[in-house]
Design a protein around this motif. Structure first.
Motif, PDB file in Angstrom:
ATOM      1  N   ALA A 118     -72.996  56.935 -20.643  1.00 11.69           N
ATOM      2  CA  ALA A 118     -71.823  56.066 -20.850  1.00 11.69           C
ATOM      3  C   ALA A 118     -71.093  56.426 -22.135  1.00 11.69           C
ATOM      4  O   ALA A 118     -69.868  56.352 -22.196  1.00 11.69           O
ATOM      5  N   PHE A 237     -69.143  56.893 -29.910  1.00 11.28           N
ATOM      6  CA  PHE A 237     -68.155  57.125 -28.841  1.00 11.28           C
ATOM      7  C   PHE A 237     -66.815  56.472 -29.143  1.00 11.28           C
ATOM      8  O   PHE A 237     -65.753  57.042 -28.885  1.00 11.28           O
TER       9      PHE A 237
ATOM     10  N   ASP B 180     -60.054  45.278 -26.262  1.00 11.45           N
ATOM     11  CA  ASP B 180     -60.988  46.076 -27.048  1.00 11.45           C
ATOM     12  C   ASP B 180     -61.830  45.104 -27.865  1.00 11.45           C
ATOM     13  O   ASP B 180     -61.302  44.222 -28.539  1.00 11.45           O
ATOM     14  N   LEU B 181     -63.113  45.240 -27.787  1.00  8.25           N
ATOM     15  CA  LEU B 181     -63.961  44.239 -28.449  1.00  8.25           C
ATOM     16  C   LEU B 181     -63.924  44.322 -29.962  1.00  8.25           C
ATOM     17  O   LEU B 181     -64.447  43.445 -30.643  1.00  8.25           O
ATOM     18  N   ARG B 182     -63.265  45.361 -30.495  1.00  8.82           N
ATOM     19  CA  ARG B 182     -63.082  45.419 -31.950  1.00  8.82           C
ATOM     20  C   ARG B 182     -62.167  44.302 -32.448  1.00  8.82           C
ATOM     21  O   ARG B 182     -62.172  43.952 -33.610  1.00  8.82           O
ATOM     22  N   ILE B 214     -65.796  47.257 -22.722  1.00  8.46           N
ATOM     23  CA  ILE B 214     -66.503  48.177 -23.627  1.00  8.46           C
ATOM     24  C   ILE B 214     -66.094  49.588 -23.234  1.00  8.46           C
ATOM     25  O   ILE B 214     -66.363  50.009 -22.103  1.00  8.46           O
ATOM     26  N   PRO B 215     -65.405  50.320 -24.127  1.00 14.95           N
ATOM     27  CA  PRO B 215     -64.963  51.656 -23.736  1.00 14.95           C
ATOM     28  C   PRO B 215     -66.159  52.556 -23.438  1.00 14.95           C
ATOM     29  O   PRO B 215     -67.145  52.532 -24.162  1.00 14.95           O
ATOM     30  N   MET B 216     -66.068  53.307 -22.335  1.00 14.34           N
ATOM     31  CA  MET B 216     -67.159  54.232 -22.012  1.00 14.34           C
ATOM     32  C   MET B 216     -66.659  55.398 -21.171  1.00 14.34           C
ATOM     33  O   MET B 216     -65.538  55.375 -20.664  1.00 14.34           O
ATOM     34  N   ILE B 231     -73.958  44.788 -27.348  1.00  9.99           N
ATOM     35  CA  ILE B 231     -72.845  45.485 -28.008  1.00  9.99           C
ATOM     36  C   ILE B 231     -71.733  44.488 -28.363  1.00  9.99           C
ATOM     37  O   ILE B 231     -71.181  44.505 -29.461  1.00  9.99           O
ATOM     38  N   GLU B 235     -70.529  43.426 -32.177  1.00 10.49           N
ATOM     39  CA  GLU B 235     -69.148  43.527 -32.671  1.00 10.49           C
ATOM     40  C   GLU B 235     -68.667  42.205 -33.248  1.00 10.49           C
ATOM     41  O   GLU B 235     -67.922  42.188 -34.222  1.00 10.49           O
TER      42      GLU B 235
END
Lengths: 239, 239
Positions: A118, A237, B180-182, B214-216, B231, B235
């Motif tokens: 991932a 990532f 974006d979870l940031r 979640i970017p993947m 994750i 964050e």
């Protein structure tokens, strides 16, 4: 071909592949369920198919009874199709690398493999005493991602020497102090994840260039190994 | 008190607590191993101790044979000490909240509980059809963190209504698109994690204020549920 006797030599042979010992001797392993069989076919490692149904493929296919399937399967509810597969031949080290030191829980190893794919890691190096990655629980919890990443089983200290010669940064993990993982570089990273109970081996700690720390509450001593690995890889990532 | 007969009524009673049905009827559960027994004592929920050894405590203590311990234990290698505990009484919702929709794997639930404590979440609400959090595997994989967080079992839609009245933001997860979870806010968050195979229930999706992504890599369809939850909580916790 049809097999109806549970004592058939093939059936006995397949059932033995549930044990690591025989997987190692024969260089074979079994994947269960249609999705994983398809992934294994794509990967080109299938040597024969076992099914209680019909299954269209160009591989030798054995039609067996549900009773036989149950004998071979590692699942409580045996699948309709399985594939006997050759061990995957590891390729050279490339991309970011995860090194696993004595990961014991098959679910953790499978989860780490899944997260590594991932988050774009290309190579996983497992210590010789890490749980077998052809274990059925590892394959299942990897969701077939085992087929999408290069896995090497080796002595970690030897591999670290090799990685260093290739200009990789060797980073360990530390539950209390270390680099904030937000500041990690994005390439030529080799990250070591230690055993679930004991963490990283002391010999490995000595050869690290530094340690990564995941900030967390004082109420909790540590994270699950697969979670820690995944969070670090996610940070590497993420842009 | 000493017990030497494996058919003693107490032994039979304790052994039944391995089953959810009896844990629910009796409002009791068992924790195994010294570390967890100590955590349960701190929490004030212990009603009696079972040991094959001596164990100093102010609780009624039963000395049993290793054979009896094996009968009661859920472990392959039974521990020297166990505690029979009362169910923990949930308290009111506070802090950031994780909602779990039909999490089925005990290892995943335990890991999520452990990460929630690590990342400062105060409340976990589990759907009525989530695996029992008094299951021995959940307790073990939570590393005792079960005792350090408020867990509520309830209907999630009802709880979401309550959370909304308290001005929480209700966020789901989406494997392909979303915030974006940031950029998540740090307080009054209620995050829903869906079932391992099927994700979030459609009814829950409809009541979300938004979705977190979640970017993947495109090579992987999704993450393990405990990894995804961890994750996101990481964050939220990280400055």
């Amino acid at each position: 071909m049809k097999i109806s006797s549970i004592n058939n030599a093939k059936v006995v042979y397949w059932a033995k592949l549930k044990m690591k010992k025989y997987r190692d001797i024969e260089h074979l392993f079994i994947v269960e369920n249609e999705h994983l069989v398809e992934e294994a076919i794509k990967k080109g490692i299938v040597i024969e198919i076992i099914t209680t149904d019909k299954y269209e493929s160009s591989y030798p296919t054995y039609e067996v009874t549900p009773e036989i399937m149950k004998r071979i399967s590692s699942l409580i509810a045996p699948p309709k199709v399985m594939a006997v597969c050759k061990h995957i031949v590891p390729s050279d080290i490339s991309g970011n690398v995860l090194l696993l030191d004595r990961i014991q829980d098959p679910g953790n190893l499978g989860t780490i493999i899944r997260s590594a794919v991932a988050f774009g890691f290309k190579t996983i190096i497992v210590s010789n005493d890490t749980v077998d990655y052809y274990n059925d629980k590892v394959i299942r919890s990897s969701e077939g991602m085992l087929f999408n990443i290069n896995i090497i089983r080796s002595n970690l200290l030897d591999m670290i020497e090799l990685l260093r010669s290739k200009e990789y940064s060797i980073l360990g993990t530390d539950v209390r102090e270390g680099y904030d993982l937000r500041n990690l570089k994005k390439e030529k990273l080799a990250i070591i994840i230690g055993n679930e109970g004991q963490g990283m081996n002391i010999d490995l700690q000595h050869v690290c260039d530094g340690f990564i720390n995941i900030p967390m509450s004082k109420n909790c001593e540590s994270l699950n190994a697969a979670v820690a690995a995944s969070i670090i890889m996610y940070e590497v990532f993420h842009e």
